[in-house]
Design an enzyme around this catalytic site. Structure first.
Site, PDB file in Angstrom:
ATOM      1  N   ASP A  80     -49.935 -17.133 -12.704  1.00  0.00           N
ATOM      2  CA  ASP A  80     -49.294 -18.160 -11.931  1.00  0.00           C
ATOM      3  C   ASP A  80     -50.552 -18.720 -11.057  1.00  0.00           C
ATOM      4  OD1 ASP A  80     -46.557 -19.586 -10.811  1.00  0.00           O
ATOM      5  OD2 ASP A  80     -47.960 -19.139  -9.005  1.00  0.00           O
TER       6      ASP A  80
ATOM      7  N   GLU B 270     -46.628 -24.306 -12.389  1.00  0.00           N
ATOM      8  CA  GLU B 270     -48.240 -23.720 -12.602  1.00  0.00           C
ATOM      9  C   GLU B 270     -47.806 -22.366 -13.416  1.00  0.00           C
ATOM     10  OE1 GLU B 270     -46.428 -22.688  -8.357  1.00  0.00           O
ATOM     11  OE2 GLU B 270     -46.297 -24.278  -9.606  1.00  0.00           O
TER      12      GLU B 270
END
Length: 566
Positions: free
Chosen positions: A445, A488
């Site tokens: 992430d 993301e």
């Protein structure tokens, strides 16, 4: 004689008009019928090809389904770690129930010991009963087996009735359960025959209702085993077999058209196409023939309309030519012979044939032009129709490719999306369980990604995601699976990699990202969470959940780091 006498009473102009007009009408009709029949032939060929494509696609879909079902039985039977605990263990019961939940059309999944006594089954059905005389058990002791469709016997009274009210029919799948060199039992699956009907109904074109396209299945002996519900009882009662006069396509004919117009026992003639089920493995080679049919009046409706249109155009052009013939007085016979010869050549389809322009007088010149334009329009209509068919075929192929790509990949990064990743995850899990090799997952992430979007804009944020995707692709192996699950959040699936190896790879990825400098954002850091498969019972969802928890732990410890599952 009286007719000739009346004809001679007319003026020369009238005689020429009558003779010339009659001849032109005949020529126009011949040309119209000739080109109409040519167009009709192409339209009928295209209708046949479309019908053959439906049959071939149905064959491929059924073959894939049978192979997947047989592989499912083989994979379940190969779970030696579960069977070692006993055929009637709770773990085995759980595995059977989970498999049935994933494929509800498997109405019964059971395990019989080497003597044929059912030791474990979904819903407890037939548990304790002997199936030693059943063909699926006898064949399943030796090898992976796929049985032809048959009516339910022991399970008919135990299962709820079908939605249609018809008796249950099954296709059997079986595989031997071996622990080491010893065969300890047989795993059997009774797949509902209704699954086959659903496959065919799902494949039918969206216009099949108005075009009356119908799909049938005949067995190796030519017996009808599946028909649309509205015809099933009638055709089976009449003893319908594989219609004579059709060629069963076995995919070795080089694309040659296999359709034919044949009579069926309902008293009608149908455009019919047939293809052999191309088995994907030896076990599922049942010899089925997939047959698609369409009523002749619907299949050739467009062709018949084209012939009528061509005839109407020809007659209209002939009437115009007859009017011009009224003014013809000189050299008419020579022009007529020339036009007749040219029309015969065009109707015969000789290369380079056309209607020549006549210049003996204005009227004949107009007539020759009219016939030439009619010929040009008919040829142009045929070429336009062929081009339209070609373009539509290309558009359909492009749309199918685009839909398949869109369904499996992420548009921004070009990586797999969640749907594409889940199918790869399921395959990798099955392989890891079968080979007892390690399997790890890295959840990645971008740190403070919302701050990047808010500060630099979404275009800069998109470039950060693409940079991370490129880094993952260059740093990981070709056998690893990389996907963007959303936002993301990225994930990497690492086959043959244990927890420690995955942690080292994840640290390499985190370090590589931190060393890069984006021209807009500057330094970009990521956090990673690592989890590995803990055993044969571990699921993909559980592994992903643990990797996410480790990722959150890395975020909580300050980001730009790697954490492994607890």
């Amino acid at each position: 004689m009286a007719l000739l006498a009346r004809f001679s009473d007319h003026s020369l102009r009238m005689q020429i008009a009558l003779v010339f007009g009659t001849l032109v009408i005949v020529l126009a009709v011949l040309l119209s019928l000739g080109f109409g029949e040519l167009l009709k032939h192409h339209i009928r060929r295209d209708a046949g090809l479309s019908l053959q494509t439906v049959a071939d696609n149905a064959s491929k879909l059924l073959a894939n389904g049978l192979m997947q079902r047989s592989l499912e039985a083989e994979v379940l039977a190969s779970a030696a770690t579960i069977w070692s605990a006993g055929l009637d263990s709770p773990e085995a019961q759980h595995m059977l129930a989970r498999s049935q939940a994933m494929e509800p059309s498997n109405l019964w999944i059971g395990v019989a010991d080497a003597q044929g006594v059912v030791r474990n089954a979904t819903g407890g059905l037939l548990q304790g009963h002997s199936v030693a005389q059943r063909p699926w058990f006898q064949r399943g002791l030796q090898e992976v087996h796929v049985g032809d469709v048959h009516p339910a016997q022991l399970l008919e009274s135990l299962l709820p009735p079908t939605a249609s009210g018809e008796p249950h029919r099954f296709v059997d799948f079986a595989a031997p359960i071996r622990i080491g060199p010893t065969t300890v039992g047989v795993l059997g699956i009774h797949g509902s025959w209704e699954w086959t009907r659903e496959v065919l109904e799902g494949l039918a074109p969206s216009t099949s209702a108005e075009n009356a396209v119908e799909l049938f299945i005949f067995d190796r002996q030519g017996q009808l085993i599946l028909a649309p519900r509205r015809h099933s009882t009638t055709l089976q009662a009449a003893g319908q077999r594989l219609p004579e006069g059709i060629h069963v396509n076995n995919n070795r004919d080089g694309g040659r058209l296999q359709t034919a117009v044949v009579p069926w026992l309902d008293g009608k003639h149908y455009l019919t196409a047939a293809t052999q089920l191309q088995a994907r493995n030896a076990a599922s080679d049942l010899g089925w023939r997939i047959v698609a049919r369409q009523p002749v009046e619907l299949a050739f409706a467009e062709a018949d309309g084209t012939v009528r249109l061509a005839l109407a155009i020809g007659l209209a052009a002939a009437l115009m030519a007859s009017g011009l013939a009224w003014m013809a007085a000189r050299r008419l016979s020579e022009d007529l012979y020339a036009l007749a010869d040219a029309a015969s050549a065009v109707e015969a389809g000789r290369p380079g044939s056309n209607i020549p322009a006549m210049d003996s007088n204005r009227e004949v010149h107009q007539l020759s032009q009219a016939l030439g334009q009619m010929t040009h329009r008919l040829l142009a209509a045929r070429e336009a129709m062929e081009e339209k068919v070609r373009l539509r075929t290309l558009e359909l192929e492009a749309a199918n490719r685009a839909l398949d790509l869109q369904a499996r990949t992420d548009a921004l990064t070009g990586l797999l999306n969640r749907r594409g990743f889940e199918s790869q995850m399921a395959f990798a899990l099955a392989l890891a369980r079968r080979s007892t090799r390690p399997l790890s997952v890295i959840a990645v992430d971008v740190d403070h990604f919302k701050r990047v979007n808010d500060t630099y804009g979404h275009e800069a944020g998109d470039e950060v995601l693409r940079r991370l995707a490129r880094t993952l692709e260059t740093r990981l192996r070709g056998s690893d699976v990389i996907a963007r699950l959303g936002g993301e959040e990225f994930v990497a699936l690492l086959p043959d990699t244990d927890l420690e190896g995955a942690r080292a790879i994840a640290q390499t990825l985190v370090t590589a990202m931190a060393q890069q400098q984006d021209p807009v954002v500057g330094t970009i850091t990521v956090s990673a969470g690592v989890a590995s498969m803990r055993g044969a019972d571990d699921s993909g969802a559980a592994i992903l959940r643990r990797s996410d928890m480790a990722l959150y732990e890395a975020k909580g410890q300050g980001r730009n780091r790697v954490c492994v599952e607890a």
